[in-house]
Design an enzyme around this catalytic site. Structure first.
Site, PDB file in Angstrom:
ATOM      1  N   TYR A 147     -15.014  -0.897   7.371  1.00 14.21           N
ATOM      2  CA  TYR A 147     -13.936  -0.407   7.422  1.00 14.21           C
ATOM      3  C   TYR A 147     -13.394  -0.026   9.260  1.00 14.21           C
ATOM      4  O   TYR A 147     -12.459  -0.678   9.598  1.00 14.21           O
ATOM      5  CB  TYR A 147     -13.925   1.161   6.992  1.00 14.21           C
ATOM      6  CG  TYR A 147     -12.550   2.011   7.328  1.00 14.21           C
ATOM      7  CD1 TYR A 147     -11.498   1.652   6.414  1.00 14.21           C
ATOM      8  CD2 TYR A 147     -12.206   2.629   8.417  1.00 14.21           C
ATOM      9  CE1 TYR A 147     -10.436   2.602   6.264  1.00 14.21           C
ATOM     10  CE2 TYR A 147     -11.019   3.330   8.473  1.00 14.21           C
ATOM     11  CZ  TYR A 147     -10.161   3.330   7.497  1.00 14.21           C
ATOM     12  OH  TYR A 147      -8.936   3.954   7.562  1.00 14.21           O
ATOM     13  N   ALA A 148     -14.350   0.098  10.024  1.00 14.33           N
ATOM     14  CA  ALA A 148     -14.065   0.290  11.557  1.00 14.33           C
ATOM     15  C   ALA A 148     -13.909  -1.109  12.017  1.00 14.33           C
ATOM     16  O   ALA A 148     -12.845  -1.380  12.774  1.00 14.33           O
ATOM     17  CB  ALA A 148     -15.299   0.669  12.235  1.00 14.33           C
ATOM     18  N   ASP A 198      -2.924  -7.390  -6.136  1.00 15.32           N
ATOM     19  CA  ASP A 198      -4.092  -7.173  -5.711  1.00 15.32           C
ATOM     20  C   ASP A 198      -4.203  -8.009  -4.260  1.00 15.32           C
ATOM     21  O   ASP A 198      -4.518  -9.183  -4.260  1.00 15.32           O
ATOM     22  CB  ASP A 198      -5.340  -7.695  -6.621  1.00 15.32           C
ATOM     23  CG  ASP A 198      -6.583  -8.000  -5.880  1.00 15.32           C
ATOM     24  OD1 ASP A 198      -6.890  -6.983  -4.846  1.00 15.32           O
ATOM     25  OD2 ASP A 198      -7.619  -8.219  -6.530  1.00 15.32           O
ATOM     26  N   VAL A 199      -4.253  -7.338  -3.103  1.00 14.14           N
ATOM     27  CA  VAL A 199      -4.038  -7.923  -1.801  1.00 14.14           C
ATOM     28  C   VAL A 199      -5.472  -8.523  -1.418  1.00 14.14           C
ATOM     29  O   VAL A 199      -5.394  -9.001  -0.499  1.00 14.14           O
ATOM     30  CB  VAL A 199      -3.239  -6.877  -0.772  1.00 14.14           C
ATOM     31  CG1 VAL A 199      -1.888  -6.721  -1.414  1.00 14.14           C
ATOM     32  CG2 VAL A 199      -4.402  -5.666  -0.593  1.00 14.14           C
ATOM     33  N   LYS A 247     -10.282  -2.599  10.871  1.00 12.24           N
ATOM     34  CA  LYS A 247      -9.575  -1.825  11.813  1.00 12.24           C
ATOM     35  C   LYS A 247      -9.389  -2.325  13.290  1.00 12.24           C
ATOM     36  O   LYS A 247      -8.115  -2.422  13.750  1.00 12.24           O
ATOM     37  CB  LYS A 247      -9.593  -0.285  11.463  1.00 12.24           C
ATOM     38  CG  LYS A 247      -9.216   0.129  10.122  1.00 12.24           C
ATOM     39  CD  LYS A 247      -8.240   0.015   9.663  1.00 12.24           C
ATOM     40  CE  LYS A 247      -7.948   0.335   8.182  1.00 12.24           C
ATOM     41  NZ  LYS A 247      -6.417   0.190   7.697  1.00 12.24           N
ATOM     42  N   SER A 277       1.973   2.997  -2.573  1.00 10.96           N
ATOM     43  CA  SER A 277       1.814   3.975  -3.762  1.00 10.96           C
ATOM     44  C   SER A 277       1.383   5.186  -3.668  1.00 10.96           C
ATOM     45  O   SER A 277       1.547   5.978  -4.473  1.00 10.96           O
ATOM     46  CB  SER A 277       0.879   2.908  -4.883  1.00 10.96           C
ATOM     47  OG  SER A 277      -0.472   2.880  -4.379  1.00 10.96           O
ATOM     48  N   GLY A 280       0.770  -1.189   0.047  1.00 10.21           N
ATOM     49  CA  GLY A 280      -0.155  -0.085   0.027  1.00 10.21           C
ATOM     50  C   GLY A 280       0.968   1.187   0.065  1.00 10.21           C
ATOM     51  O   GLY A 280       0.429   2.343   0.392  1.00 10.21           O
TER      52      GLY A 280
END
Length: 245
Positions: A151-152, A65-66, A155, A18, A16
């Site tokens: 997202y939450a 593509d992870v 993380k 880039s 990530g």
């Protein structure tokens, strides 16, 4: 006097790297002497727009593509030796798309699942070098995030995984730590940074009264990967200007 933040002769992979936070971290290590390679999502380095915070000068680059475990498994090793692995990949789906299966699955695959797949892939190399992993999560993993459940949750999972891998990999001589950024000016946060009213409201909740920068995050990552943090394992450092206080 020896400089513990000198990474000359060290090899660093920034997944990530880039653009945004990852790009800032990549250049932070590069300017301290490291050979740095980044993984990104576009076919080649020249496909990135400098206006989006992408500067790949002096960095190696591979398209991986992870979100696809098979692509991670097939990716070439960027170095014969690896000293530092930075996991800064991340994606988000706005307009409540993460409440739908497609959005949820994609965000979890990139933001959480890939952390485990990549850590496992590079564990043998990092064991040989007594290296370090730094997982970039977010303060969103510590609280609710309106409109972005995946997202939450991803993380929060990253913070927990940092603890567990810190414990599991310590016997191999590998330190695993993380950093949790607050509001940082990147392309992922343009929904806030390019809306004056939203930005004003966000800054009002940050005691330092400014957004973070990729360079701020680089400083934290360099510390965690350096001998200065040699007795720090499984910890996620909050780097948010006081936003979460």
């Amino acid at each position: 006097m020896k400089d513990d933040t000198d990474f000359a002769g060290k090899a660093v992979l920034v997944v990530g790297g880039s653009s945004g936070i990852g790009n800032g971290i990549a250049h932070g290590f590069r300017t301290r002497g490291a050979a740095v390679h980044v993984w990104g999502t576009r076919a080649q380095a020249t496909d990135y727009d400098p206006d989006d915070g992408s500067d790949l000068a002096g960095l190696g680059y591979s398209c991986v593509d992870v979100g696809d475990p098979d692509a991670i498994e097939a990716a070439a090793m960027p170095f014969e030796r690896l000293d530092v692995l930075i996991l800064c990949q991340g994606t988000v789906v706005y307009r409540r798309g993460e409440f739908e299966r497609e959005g949820w699955d994609r965000v979890m695959a990139v933001n959480l699942d890939s952390l485990m797949h990549i850590s496992r892939k590079f564990r043998p190399q990092l064991s040989q070098s007594a290296g370090s992993i730094v997982i970039v999560s977010s303060i969103s993993g510590l609280k609710a995030n309106i409109g972005n459940p995946a997202y939450a949750a991803s993380k929060a999972g990253a913070i927990s995984l940092t603890k567990t891998l810190g414990q599991a990999f310590a016997a191999d001589g590998i330190r695993v730590n993380g950093l949790a950024p607050g509001l940082v000016d990147t392309k992922l946060t343009k929904v806030t940074t390019q809306n004056p009213d939203r930005l004003e409201g966000a800054l009002a909740h940050i005691p330092q009264r400014r957004m973070g920068t990729p360079e701020d995050m680089a400083g934290a990552a360099i510390f965690l990967a350096s001998p200065l943090a040699s007795y720090v394992t499984g910890h996620t450092l909050i780097v948010d200007g006081g936003l979460s206080l």
